[in-house]
Design an enzyme around this catalytic site. Structure first.
Site, short mmCIF file in Angstrom:
data_model
loop_
_atom_site.label_atom_id
_atom_site.label_comp_id
_atom_site.label_asym_id
_atom_site.label_seq_id
_atom_site.Cartn_x
_atom_site.Cartn_y
_atom_site.Cartn_z
CD GLU A 49 6.47 12.66 0.55
OE1 GLU A 49 5.25 12.75 0.79
OE2 GLU A 49 7.32 12.44 1.42
CD GLU B 97 2.82 7.41 -13.36
OE1 GLU B 97 3.27 7.25 -12.21
OE2 GLU B 97 3.53 7.77 -14.31
NE ARG C 61 35.23 17.13 -25.76
CZ ARG C 61 35.34 15.81 -25.63
NH1 ARG C 61 35.30 15.27 -24.42
NH2 ARG C 61 35.50 15.05 -26.69
CB ILE D 166 10.19 3.62 6.95
CG1 ILE D 166 8.89 2.82 6.71
CG2 ILE D 166 9.98 4.71 7.99
CD1 ILE D 166 7.77 3.58 6.01
CB ALA E 252 -0.92 0.02 1.22
CD GLN F 253 21.95 27.25 -34.62
OE1 GLN F 253 21.27 26.45 -35.24
NE2 GLN F 253 21.93 28.54 -34.85
CB ILE G 26 25.56 18.49 -22.41
CG1 ILE G 26 24.36 19.06 -23.19
CG2 ILE G 26 26.69 19.52 -22.34
CD1 ILE G 26 23.69 20.25 -22.57
#
Lengths: 383, 249
Positions: A362, A366, A267, A153, A126, A278, A336
């Site tokens: 929490e 969904e 880099r 927990i 649950a 871009q 990246i």
């Protein structure tokens, strides 16, 4: 609370994170080691009393400030925000729904961090469906006898007490009317913390299975003194939890974004820093925008909570958007950084593993979506 | 025991400094300001002395514009008792700063003045020494350990090639080195309390000092950019280049 004080607080937090947390976070995380020294510093900083009312020795900070603190901590290491989250959720339940005697007895110790709390709601079968919990509490003279088991927990091992949800009336219709909350202080009889769970991310912090084996809890620790009020107590507190989780997502996303925008300027590929390509710029723009939007949603939810209003819609939106943004941004950061992003040489792999927790913890995203839809349909009802 | 800690506001060491095009100073936009790290060690030491002796008062002071309160508040949040801001918008040289501090010392009558050995911006390393001279007090610079017993102070100093221990009577001036302590974070309750602590602004003119600087910074320049090295094939070639190109030998 004045803005200047908030700024000072956040500046101190930032210093702690930059100086103490960031240099060691990945090492602790990879070893899955509890960061005792960092938790001790958090205690000295006063973080365990952040949102506890000043009359009980806390700082009485607003949820808006609290959210920014959580964001800052999570920017360094998301697990640290878990150390105070369920502790402060428990404190919130006691401060809002506890009897005057319970507040006086429990909150001052929680504010200093001497007493460390957690929230024991979820069970093996649950989670988001709170009403279906099976832990029961039977009255026995001055005690309630609790039996059942709890799952995932946080703070169960290092905490000293837990707010435990149990059914004082398993046959109540509707089922939620039979749920009560207990402040269960650990002693030699229990609750038993049976095992620490191994996780994808969110490491270093204890997430445990907890067993209540006919554990006697004084009736004086039934939060609020009246059975059957637990569900409502928890729902209001979980809004705080959702703000926390959303703020964590903003912090992790911010950290991933910072790693990426920094690396992209260092880099070089095809003769120029990759930030001048871009393809990378498009990602950076998207990442920066999402972080900012997520932050504003969190602040929106927190300021409603500060105003004493229900914010399940706003907190749900913030949690949904921020956690999805965080997952996307941490993946984009990995793109990246390329091969380096996939290694443990850079913290991005940690952000990428931490991100899914916020989509699940929490209340899954969904469930958040269902709550959001239900609230929206209520708000925009045409007949 | 009353302890005075004068400090300087400096750019955060983590900040990238840019020099203004005309060389008159540094660009201050986007600069985060902090307590000079050596002075922060001085504040920490003053607080520890007070905690050890279980009595006393730690007074902070700085010199600057009236909106430079933030760093004083940080020091108060760490645990200092009250603060003084000597208000001026003029740049001051080190001797004038020492004279301003001496004026505050005359009013406050602390038993100990403790401050950083230098500020990390201009690295002058002068104010503590000048202040002790003006006051006619003993001084111990570069302290890495400090003990107080009654009216005597023992300081271990970091000097070239070792440590030197000096003992002297109070009142005195001590300047701090890096290894004296590790400053605490201001706690959140400390930050909230700091807002209620006394922070007095004093116009510098009221001290009756001649503020004309004897020292003027003419120009700031960034260090020249380091150029990439070169590999040479043999010792002969190296000697030749050092002689003919670098003209070093």
């Amino acid at each position: 609370m004045s803005e200047a004080v908030d700024q000072d607080i956040l500046q101190t937090l930032r210093r702690f994170v930059e100086h103490d947390v960031i240099p060691v976070a990945s090492d602790f995380e990879h070893r899955d080691e509890y960061p005792q020294a960092l938790v001790d510093t958090m205690k000295q900083l006063g973080l365990f009393g952040a949102t506890i009312p000043t009359e009980y020795g806390g700082l009485g900070l607003s949820f808006s400030t609290y959210a920014r603190i959580i964001e800052e901590l999570s920017r360094g290491w998301m697990s640290l925000s878990g150390v105070i989250n369920s502790h402060l959720i428990m404190a919130f339940i006691i401060a809002n729904a506890g009897t005057p005697e319970q507040k006086r007895r429990l909150l001052p110790g929680m504010a200093t961090g001497e007493k460390r709390g957690g929230l024991a709601l979820t069970e093996p079968h649950a989670g988001s469906d709170v009403q279906s919990i099976r832990t029961v509490a039977k009255r026995d003279g001055d005690n309630y006898i609790l039996s059942g088991s709890k799952m995932f927990i946080t703070n169960a091992r290092h905490g000293t007490m837990l707010a435990v949800a149990a059914k004082t009336d398993p046959n109540a219709k509707p089922a939620y009317a039979g749920i009560s909350m207990f402040a269960v202080e650990k002693n030699e009889h229990g609750p038993t913390v049976s095992r620490n769970l191994k996780k994808l991310g969110y490491k270093g912090i204890d997430t445990c299975e907890v067993v209540l084996d006919n554990l006697a809890v004084p009736a004086a620790n039934l939060i609020g003194g009246q059975p059957g009020a637990g569900f409502k107590q928890v729902m209001s507190a979980l809004e705080v939890g959702r703000i926390n989780v959303a703020a964590r997502a903003v912090g992790v996303a911010q950290a991933a974004f910072e790693s990426a925008i920094r690396y992209s300027q260092q880099r070089v590929a095809f003769g120029k820093p990759i930030c001048q390509h871009q393809a990378v710029q498009l990602m950076l723009a998207d990442m920066g925008t999402r972080v900012e939007a997520a932050r504003l949603l969190v602040q929106n939810a927190a300021s409603r909570k500060d105003a004493g209003q229900r914010c399940d819609l706003e907190a749900g939106m913030a949690k949904l958007f921020a956690s999805e943004a965080c997952a996307k941004i941490s993946l984009d950061a990995m793109r990246i950084l390329g091969g380096y992003g996939y290694t443990q040489e850079f913290p991005v792999e940690r952000f990428y593993r931490d991100a899914p927790l916020m989509m699940i913890g929490e209340g899954t995203n969904e469930i958040q979506s269902l709550v959001i839809a239900r609230n929206l349909l209520e708000r925009y009802r045409i007949n | 025991m009353k302890i005075l800690v004068p400090f300087k506001r400096v750019p955060d060491p983590a900040t990238t400094i840019r020099i203004l095009p005309d060389g008159s100073g540094i660009a201050t936009d986007n600069v985060k300001w902090v307590i000079n790290p050596f002075d922060e060690i001085a504040i920490e030491e003053a607080l520890r002395i007070k905690e050890r002796l279980k009595t006393g008062e730690v007074v902070l002071m700085t010199i600057g514009q009236s909106n430079w309160q933030e760093q004083l508040r940080t020091g108060l949040a760490m645990g200092a008792d009250r603060a003084k801001l000597i208000v001026t918008d003029k740049p001051l040289d080190t001797l004038t700063i020492a004279r301003v501090i001496a004026k505050v010392v005359a009013e406050e009558q602390p038993r100990l003045v403790i401050l950083g050995k230098q500020a990390i911006d201009d690295d002058s390393n002068q104010v503590g020494q000048m202040l002790a001279e003006i006051l006619g007090w003993p001084q111990a610079t570069f302290a890495s350990k400090l003990e107080i017993e009654g009216d005597r102070c023992t300081v271990v100093r970091e000097v070239d090639g070792g440590l030197e221990t000096v003992a002297f009577p109070l009142p005195a001036v001590v300047t701090t080195d890096l290894r004296l302590n590790e400053p605490r974070y201001a706690s959140l309750p400390g930050i909230m309390k700091a807002r209620k602590k006394e922070l007095k602004e004093i116009p510098i003119e009221s001290l009756g000092l001649d503020l004309t600087p004897k020292l003027r910074v003419k120009e700031l320049k960034a260090p020249p950019k380091r150029q990439a090295g070169r590999k040479v094939g043999s010792v002969q070639e190296l000697v030749k280049l050092l002689h003919e190109e670098a003209k070093l030998i």
